[in-house]
Motif scaffolding. Sequence first.
Motif, PDB file in Angstrom:
ATOM      1  N   LYS A  10       0.844  -1.187   0.000  1.00  0.00           N
ATOM      2  CA  LYS A  10       0.000   0.000   0.000  1.00  0.00           C
ATOM      3  C   LYS A  10       0.889   1.251   0.000  1.00  0.00           C
ATOM      4  CE  LYS A  10      -3.828  -2.152   2.556  1.00  0.00           C
ATOM      5  NZ  LYS A  10      -4.745  -2.039   3.713  1.00  0.00           N
ATOM      6  N   VAL A  11       0.502   2.221  -0.807  1.00  0.00           N
ATOM      7  CA  VAL A  11       1.173   3.517  -0.830  1.00  0.00           C
ATOM      8  C   VAL A  11       0.085   4.582  -0.739  1.00  0.00           C
ATOM      9  CG1 VAL A  11       2.680   5.095  -2.076  1.00  0.00           C
ATOM     10  CG2 VAL A  11       3.055   2.628  -2.258  1.00  0.00           C
ATOM     11  N   HIS A  12       0.003   5.233   0.414  1.00  0.00           N
ATOM     12  CA  HIS A  12      -1.005   6.264   0.640  1.00  0.00           C
ATOM     13  C   HIS A  12      -0.307   7.607   0.834  1.00  0.00           C
ATOM     14  CE1 HIS A  12      -3.770   2.903   2.469  1.00  0.00           C
ATOM     15  NE2 HIS A  12      -3.572   2.770   1.172  1.00  0.00           N
ATOM     16  N   PHE A  13      -0.758   8.609   0.103  1.00  0.00           N
ATOM     17  CA  PHE A  13      -0.187   9.945   0.221  1.00  0.00           C
ATOM     18  C   PHE A  13      -1.124  10.817   1.059  1.00  0.00           C
ATOM     19  CE2 PHE A  13       1.431   8.413  -3.916  1.00  0.00           C
ATOM     20  CZ  PHE A  13       2.796   8.487  -3.645  1.00  0.00           C
ATOM     21  N   PRO A  14      -0.621  11.445   2.114  1.00  0.00           N
ATOM     22  CA  PRO A  14      -1.493  12.271   2.956  1.00  0.00           C
ATOM     23  C   PRO A  14      -1.943  13.537   2.243  1.00  0.00           C
ATOM     24  CG  PRO A  14       0.797  12.457   3.669  1.00  0.00           C
ATOM     25  CD  PRO A  14       0.772  11.395   2.610  1.00  0.00           C
ATOM     26  N   ILE A  15      -3.182  13.936   2.497  1.00  0.00           N
ATOM     27  CA  ILE A  15      -3.719  15.210   2.013  1.00  0.00           C
ATOM     28  C   ILE A  15      -3.661  16.183   3.179  1.00  0.00           C
ATOM     29  CG2 ILE A  15      -5.722  16.386   1.040  1.00  0.00           C
ATOM     30  CD1 ILE A  15      -6.660  13.661  -0.008  1.00  0.00           C
ATOM     31  N   ARG A  16      -2.865  17.217   3.047  1.00  0.00           N
ATOM     32  CA  ARG A  16      -2.638  18.152   4.154  1.00  0.00           C
ATOM     33  C   ARG A  16      -3.360  19.477   3.893  1.00  0.00           C
ATOM     34  NH1 ARG A  16       0.976  15.648   7.293  1.00  0.00           N
ATOM     35  NH2 ARG A  16       2.485  14.242   6.330  1.00  0.00           N
ATOM     36  N   LYS A  17      -3.794  20.097   4.984  1.00  0.00           N
ATOM     37  CA  LYS A  17      -4.529  21.347   4.899  1.00  0.00           C
ATOM     38  C   LYS A  17      -4.230  22.181   6.128  1.00  0.00           C
ATOM     39  CE  LYS A  17      -9.240  23.090   4.133  1.00  0.00           C
ATOM     40  NZ  LYS A  17     -10.677  22.717   4.001  1.00  0.00           N
ATOM     41  N   GLY A  18      -4.188  23.474   5.962  1.00  0.00           N
ATOM     42  CA  GLY A  18      -3.949  24.362   7.090  1.00  0.00           C
ATOM     43  C   GLY A  18      -2.964  25.447   6.735  1.00  0.00           C
ATOM     44  N   VAL A  19      -3.072  26.578   7.416  1.00  0.00           N
ATOM     45  CA  VAL A  19      -2.177  27.706   7.188  1.00  0.00           C
ATOM     46  C   VAL A  19      -1.086  27.736   8.246  1.00  0.00           C
ATOM     47  CG1 VAL A  19      -2.012  30.210   6.989  1.00  0.00           C
ATOM     48  CG2 VAL A  19      -4.035  29.016   6.100  1.00  0.00           C
ATOM     49  N   PHE A  20      -1.491  27.776   9.499  1.00  0.00           N
ATOM     50  CA  PHE A  20      -0.513  27.824  10.588  1.00  0.00           C
ATOM     51  C   PHE A  20      -0.187  26.429  11.128  1.00  0.00           C
ATOM     52  CE2 PHE A  20      -2.825  31.886  10.679  1.00  0.00           C
ATOM     53  CZ  PHE A  20      -1.770  32.755  10.448  1.00  0.00           C
ATOM     54  N   VAL A  21      -1.170  25.542  11.130  1.00  0.00           N
ATOM     55  CA  VAL A  21      -0.983  24.170  11.600  1.00  0.00           C
ATOM     56  C   VAL A  21      -1.267  23.233  10.443  1.00  0.00           C
ATOM     57  CG1 VAL A  21      -1.716  22.399  13.217  1.00  0.00           C
ATOM     58  CG2 VAL A  21      -1.641  24.803  13.946  1.00  0.00           C
ATOM     59  N   ASP A  22      -0.253  22.490  10.060  1.00  0.00           N
ATOM     60  CA  ASP A  22      -0.392  21.560   8.949  1.00  0.00           C
ATOM     61  C   ASP A  22      -1.012  20.265   9.467  1.00  0.00           C
ATOM     62  OD1 ASP A  22      -0.219  20.623   6.406  1.00  0.00           O
ATOM     63  OD2 ASP A  22       1.884  20.036   6.517  1.00  0.00           O
ATOM     64  N   ARG A  23      -2.232  19.963   9.028  1.00  0.00           N
ATOM     65  CA  ARG A  23      -2.899  18.769   9.522  1.00  0.00           C
ATOM     66  C   ARG A  23      -3.332  17.887   8.356  1.00  0.00           C
ATOM     67  NH1 ARG A  23      -8.611  19.831   9.616  1.00  0.00           N
ATOM     68  NH2 ARG A  23      -9.059  21.961   8.890  1.00  0.00           N
ATOM     69  N   THR A  24      -3.414  16.592   8.609  1.00  0.00           N
ATOM     70  CA  THR A  24      -3.812  15.620   7.591  1.00  0.00           C
ATOM     71  C   THR A  24      -5.323  15.468   7.604  1.00  0.00           C
ATOM     72  OG1 THR A  24      -1.719  14.430   7.810  1.00  0.00           O
ATOM     73  CG2 THR A  24      -3.554  13.253   6.797  1.00  0.00           C
ATOM     74  N   VAL A  25      -5.955  15.709   6.473  1.00  0.00           N
ATOM     75  CA  VAL A  25      -7.414  15.632   6.391  1.00  0.00           C
ATOM     76  C   VAL A  25      -7.891  14.433   5.571  1.00  0.00           C
ATOM     77  CG1 VAL A  25      -7.685  18.118   6.671  1.00  0.00           C
ATOM     78  CG2 VAL A  25      -7.437  17.163   4.366  1.00  0.00           C
ATOM     79  N   GLY A  26      -6.960  13.660   5.043  1.00  0.00           N
ATOM     80  CA  GLY A  26      -7.333  12.488   4.261  1.00  0.00           C
ATOM     81  C   GLY A  26      -6.118  11.894   3.585  1.00  0.00           C
ATOM     82  N   TYR A  27      -6.353  10.890   2.744  1.00  0.00           N
ATOM     83  CA  TYR A  27      -5.263  10.214   2.049  1.00  0.00           C
ATOM     84  C   TYR A  27      -5.662   9.930   0.602  1.00  0.00           C
ATOM     85  CZ  TYR A  27      -3.114   9.374   6.601  1.00  0.00           C
ATOM     86  OH  TYR A  27      -2.543   9.539   7.833  1.00  0.00           O
ATOM     87  N   VAL A  28      -4.651   9.932  -0.268  1.00  0.00           N
ATOM     88  CA  VAL A  28      -4.822   9.453  -1.634  1.00  0.00           C
ATOM     89  C   VAL A  28      -4.341   8.005  -1.652  1.00  0.00           C
ATOM     90  CG1 VAL A  28      -4.095   9.690  -4.034  1.00  0.00           C
ATOM     91  CG2 VAL A  28      -4.512  11.731  -2.660  1.00  0.00           C
ATOM     92  N   TYR A  29      -5.260   7.089  -1.939  1.00  0.00           N
ATOM     93  CA  TYR A  29      -4.942   5.666  -1.912  1.00  0.00           C
ATOM     94  C   TYR A  29      -4.403   5.256  -3.282  1.00  0.00           C
ATOM     95  CZ  TYR A  29      -7.776   6.041   2.296  1.00  0.00           C
ATOM     96  OH  TYR A  29      -8.289   6.427   3.508  1.00  0.00           O
ATOM     97  N   ALA A  30      -3.171   5.665  -3.561  1.00  0.00           N
ATOM     98  CA  ALA A  30      -2.584   5.453  -4.885  1.00  0.00           C
ATOM     99  C   ALA A  30      -2.385   3.976  -5.185  1.00  0.00           C
ATOM    100  CB  ALA A  30      -1.257   6.196  -4.993  1.00  0.00           C
TER     101      ALA A  30
END
Length: 382
Positions: A10-30
């Motif tokens: 499995k290779v999953h790439f994190p989807i990050r979002k945020g301006v001051f705090v970088d947080r993971t909001v999901g993954y791309v299940y490549a």
Amino acid sequence: MSLLELNGVKVHFPIRKGVFVDRTVGYVYAVDGVSLSVEAGQTYGLVGESGCGKTTLGRAVLRLNDITEGEVVFDGTDLASLPDEEMRRYRRRLQMVFQDPLGSLNPRQNIESILSEGMAAHGIGADQDERRERIKEILAKVGLPSGSLSRYPHEFSGGQRQRIGIARALVLEPDVIICDEPVSALDVSIQAQVINLLEDVQESMGLTYVVIAHDLAVVRHISDVIGVMYLGSLVEEAPSDLLYAEPRHPYTRALMSAVPVPDPEVEDSRERILLSGDLPSPASPPSGCRFHTRCPWRQDTLCATDRPELRDVGGGHRVACHYAAEIADGRIRRADESVPATPPGPPSGADAQPAAAEDAGDASEAADEGPAERRPEPATSE
């Protein structure tokens, strides 16, 4: 044991979002749970449409992409768990030919510098003179003159640059070469030369190939075993001749129906399978079977709820479909097979989709209109 085995990779790439705090909001299940094996001296072909995860899987084998979960067992060693320094030593035995022959070569280095860099890093050759002689031998194998050593990548044609990429892999004397779209950027005549070159080098040096390609004709010509990927998963695997003679998965059938046949009579009469909808996002794949949202044979049970396992149906043929046997013997028919096929009519400017006759009172009246039937375009891969 096979030379190369992948178990639940499995290779999953994190989807990050945020301006001051970088947080993971999901993954791309490549790549999401791929298992396969490649025997020594074999050519394994990997096909599928753009975005299905083929290139990501190939890069994961060399750990150019981090592996989220699973095992990559090469000659008895799990590469996924190796420290970086040990993995670097293993890369001498695992090499890659990249898709873009120009982008993969350093424009500021001449060919001798490009090819000798890896040799020096892995301790091949006592000095530069010995490495130069070895490079000349490899260049002769790939059909380039020894005078190429002092030239730069931009001075070569596309086919010649791809030969340089192959030579860069060969100078390290690897056991496995992963070829990522090795001929997709080349003219048709040059494609044939490079494919023949790969076959000749494999025979003379005993190499094992994993060939990633979107051209089904190329894959059939060069591969012993073919795996078909869809949305990060392997949906079918079989020996090359068997897969082309008897595709069992609905997605494979759709891919095969998109390959043009150079016989007008056969081309006009053969089965065409049009897939509805777009490829789902790998960040939010469908539940159950990944292909059920586009499958012409989908059923009300299992397809949307249970993810099918890749199971052997005989002769080394593996397929991930709940109803593969029923589809093969005709017990389950396509949803659009009840509509009579309309023979192709005269050209009407641009290619047109056949008009749907859902609410038409008279089917024969709709058929008399004779709209041109559009042939599905072949799937491509990046």
